[in-house]
Design a protein around this motif. Structure first.
Motif, PDB file in Angstrom:
ATOM      1  N   PHE A   9     -39.236  18.772  22.454  1.00 45.54           N
ATOM      2  CA  PHE A   9     -40.015  17.767  21.733  1.00 45.54           C
ATOM      3  C   PHE A   9     -40.746  18.391  20.548  1.00 45.54           C
ATOM      4  N   ALA A  10     -41.209  19.628  20.722  1.00 52.08           N
ATOM      5  CA  ALA A  10     -42.009  20.269  19.677  1.00 52.08           C
ATOM      6  C   ALA A  10     -41.186  20.611  18.440  1.00 52.08           C
ATOM      7  N   ILE A  11     -39.912  20.930  18.619  1.00 50.84           N
ATOM      8  CA  ILE A  11     -39.145  21.490  17.500  1.00 50.84           C
ATOM      9  C   ILE A  11     -38.167  20.509  16.870  1.00 50.84           C
ATOM     10  N   SER A  12     -37.738  19.464  17.585  1.00 49.13           N
ATOM     11  CA  SER A  12     -36.556  18.724  17.139  1.00 49.13           C
ATOM     12  C   SER A  12     -36.841  17.435  16.381  1.00 49.13           C
ATOM     13  N   ASP A  13     -35.940  17.153  15.423  1.00 51.39           N
ATOM     14  CA  ASP A  13     -35.865  15.834  14.787  1.00 51.39           C
ATOM     15  C   ASP A  13     -34.924  14.937  15.576  1.00 51.39           C
ATOM     16  N   GLN A  14     -33.849  15.535  16.089  1.00 45.67           N
ATOM     17  CA  GLN A  14     -32.867  14.835  16.906  1.00 45.67           C
ATOM     18  C   GLN A  14     -32.727  15.575  18.231  1.00 45.67           C
ATOM     19  N   LEU A  15     -32.531  14.801  19.275  1.00 45.92           N
ATOM     20  CA  LEU A  15     -32.484  15.390  20.615  1.00 45.92           C
ATOM     21  C   LEU A  15     -31.297  14.825  21.377  1.00 45.92           C
ATOM     22  N   GLY A  16     -30.547  15.706  22.024  1.00 49.14           N
ATOM     23  CA  GLY A  16     -29.428  15.279  22.847  1.00 49.14           C
ATOM     24  C   GLY A  16     -29.619  15.746  24.277  1.00 49.14           C
ATOM     25  N   ILE A  17     -29.365  14.850  25.236  1.00 46.60           N
ATOM     26  CA  ILE A  17     -29.440  15.212  26.648  1.00 46.60           C
ATOM     27  C   ILE A  17     -28.027  15.481  27.137  1.00 46.60           C
ATOM     28  N   LEU A  18     -27.794  16.716  27.562  1.00 44.51           N
ATOM     29  CA  LEU A  18     -26.482  17.129  28.045  1.00 44.51           C
ATOM     30  C   LEU A  18     -26.570  17.331  29.552  1.00 44.51           C
ATOM     31  N   ALA A  19     -25.765  16.595  30.290  1.00 39.39           N
ATOM     32  CA  ALA A  19     -25.757  16.708  31.750  1.00 39.39           C
ATOM     33  C   ALA A  19     -24.422  16.220  32.277  1.00 39.39           C
ATOM     34  N   GLN A  20     -23.997  16.803  33.399  1.00 42.57           N
ATOM     35  CA  GLN A  20     -22.740  16.424  34.034  1.00 42.57           C
ATOM     36  C   GLN A  20     -21.563  16.514  33.060  1.00 42.57           C
ATOM     37  N   GLY A  21     -21.650  17.491  32.150  1.00 44.21           N
ATOM     38  CA  GLY A  21     -20.562  17.748  31.226  1.00 44.21           C
ATOM     39  C   GLY A  21     -20.442  16.791  30.065  1.00 44.21           C
ATOM     40  N   GLN A  22     -21.420  15.894  29.913  1.00 44.22           N
ATOM     41  CA  GLN A  22     -21.350  14.900  28.851  1.00 44.22           C
ATOM     42  C   GLN A  22     -22.678  14.765  28.124  1.00 44.22           C
TER      43      GLN A  22
END
Length: 348
Positions: free
Chosen positions: A201-214
């Motif tokens: 949260f501190a560093i990103s403009d865009q964030l992606g959640i990667l889990a279960q290979g996707q």
């Protein structure tokens, strides 16, 4: 506008074992993104594919409109103009800070290297440590040197592989903010992988959640926090629990915590069951009588807040976090109220 980097349905793995699949996102010039997910979810595998260290099983990676990776083709890392900061810093122990940073400045004169290194040391706030060796530096100082070395060739894109994981919590947050400030000032885009939500949260403009290979969801940190697409994302970007409920009308749902009325609709069909994600800060115990009573089983004073472990009539234990001096004792019977903020609901 042509993206600086675009991942098009890439699948990555080792020895034909798929680790991540059908992953797509774009990164614009100067943008900072983060891949957040549990250990072993494939974050570093994706980062290494972008760097050119790992081949793709399918899909493609495009840089400034030019393919740099596809199944059967991988442009060598040294031809990509991408900087990398590794988890273990990867500093050369036998080289001074000056020589570590100057390592990537091939083809420049000694005076040019001296000027460039001095500017980089000033940038990472280590102006007087050029003669030291890595073993003479703290963990935070080593990380700054690694960052300076990665920035020396002036890449348009920087990849950071859990760069703060070896540091204590307070220093991680401080360095994350400092790195963001440096990258923004230099106009350098970056992708960082981490399993630490606060760091992301501190560093990103865009964030992606990667889990279960996707890739479960891609968007701004605010979008993911307030509008998670599934329970997995909701639980990863903030603490909370799922409660089964029934939609009574566009803004009202009945749950084990009582009937909750929200200020805005949550899109569920009236009369249908749903799953409601509720965070500890939204559950408020009170000494006043109420429809749903609970017993305080445990409390933890954290300074700025108090966390209560509560048992419901069903025997289920839940957590409430209060940011005010409401000092209730273990064993007390309390009523529960849910703050009517934005609903996070998922159809069953």
């Amino acid at each position: 506008m042509t993206p600086l980097l675009e991942l098009r349905s890439i699948s990555c793995g080792y020895d034909n074992t798929v680790i991540t699949q059908q992953l797509s996102f774009q990164l614009q010039a100067g943008e900072i993104a983060c891949l957040l997910g549990p250990s072993g979810c494939g974050k570093t595998t994706v980062l290494r594919a972008i760097a050119g260290f790992n081949p793709l099983l399918s899909g493609s990676i495009v840089q400034n409109g030019t393919p740099i990776s596809a199944a059967g083709f991988t442009l060598p890392p040294e031809q990509r103009g991408i900087g990398v900061v590794f988890q273990d810093y990867a500093l050369f122990p036998h080289l001074s800070v000056f020589d570590n940073i100057a390592f990537g400045l091939k083809g420049r004169s000694r005076d040019e290297k001296r000027e460039a290194v001095a500017a980089l040391l000033q940038l990472v706030e280590l102006p007087d440590l050029s003669a030291r060796y890595p073993h003479e530096l703290s963990g935070g100082q080593q990380q700054r040197v690694a960052l300076a070395r990665a920035l020396a060739p002036k890449p348009k894109l920087l990849l950071l592989d859990e760069p703060f994981s070896n540091l204590d919590t307070d220093l991680r947050r401080q360095l994350a903010l400092e790195v963001r400030s440096i990258l923004k000032a230099q106009g350098i885009a970056a992708i960082m992988v981490t399993h630490d939500q606060e760091e992301a949260f501190a560093i990103s403009d865009q964030l992606g959640i990667l889990a279960q290979g996707q890739l479960q969801q891609w968007g701004t940190p605010t979008e993911l926090y307030y509008r998670p697409v599934n329970p997995l994302v909701a639980g990863f970007v903030g603490k909370g629990e799922l409660f089964s409920g029934e939609c009574l009308d566009a803004t009202t749902v009945r749950t084990e915590l009582g009937t909750i009325e929200f200020a805005e609709p949550f899109g569920a069909e009236v009369g249908k069951p749903l799953s409601l994600f509720i965070r500890p800060g939204d559950i408020r115990p009170s000494i006043e009588p109420g429809a749903v009573m609970a017993t305080i089983e445990q409390k933890e004073f954290l300074g700025s807040s108090v966390v209560y472990q509560l048992s419901l009539p069903s025997g289920r234990r839940i957590e409430s976090e209060i940011y005010e001096p409401l000092m209730l004792e273990v064993g007390a019977r309390v009523s529960l109220h849910v703050a009517a903020h934005r609903p996070i609901a998922f159809a069953l």
